[in-house]
Design a protein around this motif. Sequence first.
Motif, PDB file in Angstrom:
ATOM      1  N   ASN A  85      -6.239   2.443  -5.629  1.00  0.00           N
ATOM      2  CA  ASN A  85      -6.753   3.715  -5.162  1.00  0.00           C
ATOM      3  C   ASN A  85      -5.647   4.523  -4.472  1.00  0.00           C
ATOM      4  O   ASN A  85      -4.767   3.942  -3.823  1.00  0.00           O
ATOM      5  CB  ASN A  85      -7.900   3.506  -4.174  1.00  0.00           C
ATOM      6  CG  ASN A  85      -9.237   3.231  -4.823  1.00  0.00           C
ATOM      7  OD1 ASN A  85      -9.627   3.886  -5.783  1.00  0.00           O
ATOM      8  ND2 ASN A  85      -9.960   2.267  -4.268  1.00  0.00           N
ATOM      9  N   ILE A 240     -11.166   8.439  -4.422  1.00  0.00           N
ATOM     10  CA  ILE A 240     -10.982   7.043  -4.791  1.00  0.00           C
ATOM     11  C   ILE A 240     -11.615   6.770  -6.156  1.00  0.00           C
ATOM     12  O   ILE A 240     -12.582   7.423  -6.534  1.00  0.00           O
ATOM     13  CB  ILE A 240     -11.563   6.076  -3.735  1.00  0.00           C
ATOM     14  CG1 ILE A 240     -13.035   6.393  -3.435  1.00  0.00           C
ATOM     15  CG2 ILE A 240     -10.728   6.113  -2.461  1.00  0.00           C
ATOM     16  CD1 ILE A 240     -13.694   5.424  -2.473  1.00  0.00           C
ATOM     17  N   GLU A 241     -11.051   5.818  -6.888  1.00  0.00           N
ATOM     18  CA  GLU A 241     -11.540   5.475  -8.219  1.00  0.00           C
ATOM     19  C   GLU A 241     -12.413   4.219  -8.183  1.00  0.00           C
ATOM     20  O   GLU A 241     -13.370   4.103  -8.947  1.00  0.00           O
ATOM     21  CB  GLU A 241     -10.357   5.229  -9.171  1.00  0.00           C
ATOM     22  CG  GLU A 241      -9.280   6.302  -9.156  1.00  0.00           C
ATOM     23  CD  GLU A 241      -9.788   7.652  -9.582  1.00  0.00           C
ATOM     24  OE1 GLU A 241     -10.672   7.710 -10.457  1.00  0.00           O
ATOM     25  OE2 GLU A 241      -9.308   8.670  -9.027  1.00  0.00           O
ATOM     26  N   TYR A 243     -14.802   1.955  -5.967  1.00  0.00           N
ATOM     27  CA  TYR A 243     -15.551   2.240  -4.749  1.00  0.00           C
ATOM     28  C   TYR A 243     -16.814   1.393  -4.640  1.00  0.00           C
ATOM     29  O   TYR A 243     -17.256   0.749  -5.595  1.00  0.00           O
ATOM     30  CB  TYR A 243     -15.935   3.726  -4.708  1.00  0.00           C
ATOM     31  CG  TYR A 243     -16.964   4.118  -5.761  1.00  0.00           C
ATOM     32  CD1 TYR A 243     -18.326   4.028  -5.489  1.00  0.00           C
ATOM     33  CD2 TYR A 243     -16.575   4.541  -7.030  1.00  0.00           C
ATOM     34  CE1 TYR A 243     -19.271   4.371  -6.451  1.00  0.00           C
ATOM     35  CE2 TYR A 243     -17.504   4.883  -7.991  1.00  0.00           C
ATOM     36  CZ  TYR A 243     -18.852   4.789  -7.701  1.00  0.00           C
ATOM     37  OH  TYR A 243     -19.785   5.105  -8.652  1.00  0.00           O
ATOM     38  N   ASP A 262     -13.411   2.159  -0.054  1.00  0.00           N
ATOM     39  CA  ASP A 262     -12.415   2.008  -1.101  1.00  0.00           C
ATOM     40  C   ASP A 262     -12.290   0.529  -1.466  1.00  0.00           C
ATOM     41  O   ASP A 262     -12.092  -0.318  -0.615  1.00  0.00           O
ATOM     42  CB  ASP A 262     -11.057   2.544  -0.613  1.00  0.00           C
ATOM     43  CG  ASP A 262     -10.605   1.872   0.673  1.00  0.00           C
ATOM     44  OD1 ASP A 262      -9.722   1.002   0.622  1.00  0.00           O
ATOM     45  OD2 ASP A 262     -11.157   2.197   1.744  1.00  0.00           O
TER      46      ASP A 262
END
Length: 289
Positions: A85, A240-241, A243, A262
Amino acid sequence: MNELEILGVHRNKKFSPNHIGNDDAIFSLTAKELEKLGCDVTICCEDEFLAMEHVEYKKVFTMARQKEVVAKLQVLEKNGVQVLNSAFGIENCFRTNLTNALNLNNIPVAESYIVPTSYQDDEVFDKITGKGYWIKRGDFHAIHKEDVSFAVSKSEAKEILREYALRDIPDAVISKHLIGDLVKFYGVRGTDFFFWFYPYDNNHHKYSEYQDINGESVYYPFDALKLKDVATDAAGFVGIEIYGGDAIVGKDGKFRIIDLNDWPSFAPCRDQAAGHIAGMLYQKFTSAN
């Protein structure tokens, strides 16, 4: 250096309260999945990363949370290193930053107010109606059990703030206690992976005392697809990718996001999640070349 040589920066154990083994597992599984995709993965802990005089890697995936590590990663990002992230997204998940981001973008959340830990007035407490107050440290994630505390009265809440001040915590978030089912969720942006469950049914929660406060699950019906959409949007707003988070579902079926993190443990679903996480990382690392 080969473009598919990737550095993984693990999370220090003190930032994984009651989830050290679970955090280790998802990170290791993700690294193995990246290796299956042809990546050369090197893993280090946060302290080892800080000790690096020069970071030669251009691709980094990380669960790190130590503020000095986040700051160093941010410098790398500014200089063109791809970090997932993103360290800026990780910082946005610190509680005060998160509260501001979700409120600014109209994500349905619990009524919350940010105050300095020196706050001893009544105005904020009087605005919040209901069973009690959740007091959460604002400058960081929860490390200790006391970093997220429930207070049944204003006097108890003020005492928690005083204790935070003694610990040199500058600010706190005061939130309304919501009545309803606690639902935990995990997701990976850019993929179709989304998993939700009732944590008390699976004995998957950081602190057992929370169940006594929140009560047993009633299983109110709600729109799980809408939860996925809202949670994905929220993760996008903070940057964030990978999560996870928590929501409270009321008896009317409406939900409120009460936490967003995150890269959480993905413990109940990590075998499925690891491939999706690695696939997303690989796609982003290769498409950016």
